[in-house]
Design an enzyme around this catalytic site. Structure first.
Site, PDB file in Angstrom:
ATOM      1  N   ILE A 152      20.631   3.456 -67.005  1.00 53.97           N
ATOM      2  CA  ILE A 152      21.991   2.908 -67.040  1.00 53.97           C
ATOM      3  C   ILE A 152      22.188   2.114 -68.327  1.00 53.97           C
ATOM      4  O   ILE A 152      23.189   2.276 -69.039  1.00 53.97           O
ATOM      5  CB  ILE A 152      22.258   2.028 -65.812  1.00 53.97           C
ATOM      6  CG1 ILE A 152      21.947   2.805 -64.527  1.00 53.97           C
ATOM      7  CG2 ILE A 152      23.708   1.572 -65.785  1.00 53.97           C
ATOM      8  CD1 ILE A 152      21.897   1.932 -63.299  1.00 53.97           C
ATOM      9  N   TYR A 153      21.251   1.250 -68.635  1.00 49.40           N
ATOM     10  CA  TYR A 153      21.324   0.468 -69.860  1.00 49.40           C
ATOM     11  C   TYR A 153      21.354   1.383 -71.081  1.00 49.40           C
ATOM     12  O   TYR A 153      22.176   1.195 -71.993  1.00 49.40           O
ATOM     13  CB  TYR A 153      20.117  -0.477 -69.935  1.00 49.40           C
ATOM     14  CG  TYR A 153      20.083  -1.335 -71.176  1.00 49.40           C
ATOM     15  CD1 TYR A 153      20.946  -2.418 -71.313  1.00 49.40           C
ATOM     16  CD2 TYR A 153      19.187  -1.065 -72.213  1.00 49.40           C
ATOM     17  CE1 TYR A 153      20.916  -3.209 -72.451  1.00 49.40           C
ATOM     18  CE2 TYR A 153      19.151  -1.848 -73.344  1.00 49.40           C
ATOM     19  CZ  TYR A 153      20.020  -2.916 -73.468  1.00 49.40           C
ATOM     20  OH  TYR A 153      19.997  -3.691 -74.588  1.00 49.40           O
ATOM     21  N   THR A 154      20.465   2.352 -71.104  1.00 44.86           N
ATOM     22  CA  THR A 154      20.415   3.277 -72.226  1.00 44.86           C
ATOM     23  C   THR A 154      21.736   4.006 -72.404  1.00 44.86           C
ATOM     24  O   THR A 154      22.235   4.161 -73.523  1.00 44.86           O
ATOM     25  CB  THR A 154      19.275   4.288 -72.028  1.00 44.86           C
ATOM     26  OG1 THR A 154      18.029   3.586 -72.033  1.00 44.86           O
ATOM     27  CG2 THR A 154      19.260   5.343 -73.122  1.00 44.86           C
ATOM     28  N   SER A 156      24.680   2.953 -71.617  1.00 44.53           N
ATOM     29  CA  SER A 156      25.679   2.034 -72.176  1.00 44.53           C
ATOM     30  C   SER A 156      25.494   1.889 -73.677  1.00 44.53           C
ATOM     31  O   SER A 156      26.479   1.785 -74.434  1.00 44.53           O
ATOM     32  CB  SER A 156      25.590   0.664 -71.482  1.00 44.53           C
ATOM     33  OG  SER A 156      24.482  -0.098 -71.928  1.00 44.53           O
ATOM     34  N   LYS A 157      24.265   1.891 -74.141  1.00 42.20           N
ATOM     35  CA  LYS A 157      24.012   1.710 -75.564  1.00 42.20           C
ATOM     36  C   LYS A 157      24.263   2.997 -76.349  1.00 42.20           C
ATOM     37  O   LYS A 157      24.649   2.941 -77.530  1.00 42.20           O
ATOM     38  CB  LYS A 157      22.596   1.183 -75.791  1.00 42.20           C
ATOM     39  CG  LYS A 157      22.383  -0.229 -75.246  1.00 42.20           C
ATOM     40  CD  LYS A 157      23.420  -1.215 -75.796  1.00 42.20           C
ATOM     41  CE  LYS A 157      23.212  -2.632 -75.313  1.00 42.20           C
ATOM     42  NZ  LYS A 157      24.204  -3.584 -75.855  1.00 42.20           N
TER      43      LYS A 157
END
Length: 243
Positions: A152-154, A156-157
């Site tokens: 999820i974080y990846t 977003s980035k």
């Protein structure tokens, strides 16, 4: 060639801690005025009292629709103009997708992606009219490869990398530089959900960097002459071996 930041006015989101605070201190030392944006009013009050008159508090909750939309207009009531917008605020979700929940996913995407886009949207007319400005966004090394342990974080980035690099091209005719800084793991509150053992091992192995290292990179990007754009600066711990 390095140019001076003396007299410049910068806006930094997530400025009350971590990378945001380290960059605030770095730019103040370089002679800039810094509008410190954070939702933590108490922390901001304490910081501006310590940092001096060129540190200006701006209480904004980037996850609140009205507060986020009011940020730039409120700042322009406190300072004459904005030379630099550093969109740094963000949050982190690691681990398998099934181990989180929809509300947490929404919060992270709203802060890491939507708030950045809205902040940039708000400042672009101001900078375009002045025919100058710098916009920098904190991305991540995770925005450059599929980090399967933090999908999820990846994601977003990756979205932010795309947004920054498309906006960089859009803003060239307007004299506004747009770029991103992409750190590896940084000692900050974003790692609060790391297992203690993993954090300890990473620190001992030298696989984490301090926020000041990222602040140094941001200062370098901002102090290039106007004919030069640093489109992305990747800053990694030397012992970080996952990429």
């Amino acid at each position: 060639m390095s140019v001076s930041l003396d007299g410049k006015i910068a806006v930094i989101t997530g400025a009350a801690s971590g990378i945001g605070l380290a960059t605030t201190e770095k730019l103040l030392a370089a002679g800039a005025t810094v509008v410190m944006v954070d939702r933590n009013e108490k922390a901001l009050d304490e910081l501006v009292a310590r940092l001096g008159p060129r540190a200006v508090a701006q209480v904004t909750d980037l996850l609140d629709f009205d507060s986020c939309n009011a940020m730039v207009p409120e700042i322009l009531q406190k300072v004459d103009h904005i030379d630099i917008l550093y969109c740094n605020a963000g949050t982190y979700i690691g681990g398998d997708l099934v181990d989180t929940d929809p509300a947490t996913i929404d919060r992270m995407l709203n802060l890491n992606v939507n708030a950045v886009m809205k902040n940039v949207h708000a400042v672009v007319p101001h900078m375009s009219e002045r025919k100058t400005g710098d916009i920098i966004v904190t991305c991540s090394i995770a925005g450059h490869f599929p980090a399967y342990w933090e999908p999820i974080y990846t994601s977003s980035k990756w979205a932010i990398t795309c947004f920054v690099q498309t906006m960089r091209r859009q803003m060239i005719p307007h004299g506004v530089r747009v770029g991103q800084v992409s750190p590896g793991p940084v000692v900050s509150a974003l790692l609060a959900d790391w297992p203690e053992e993993n954090l300890r091992k990473a620190k001992e192995a030298g696989a984490l960097i301090d926020p000041e290292e990222v602040a140094d990179a941001v200062e370098y990007m901002l102090t290039r002459k106007r004919t030069v754009t640093i489109r992305d600066m990747i800053v990694l711990p030397t012992a970080f071996d996952r990429v």
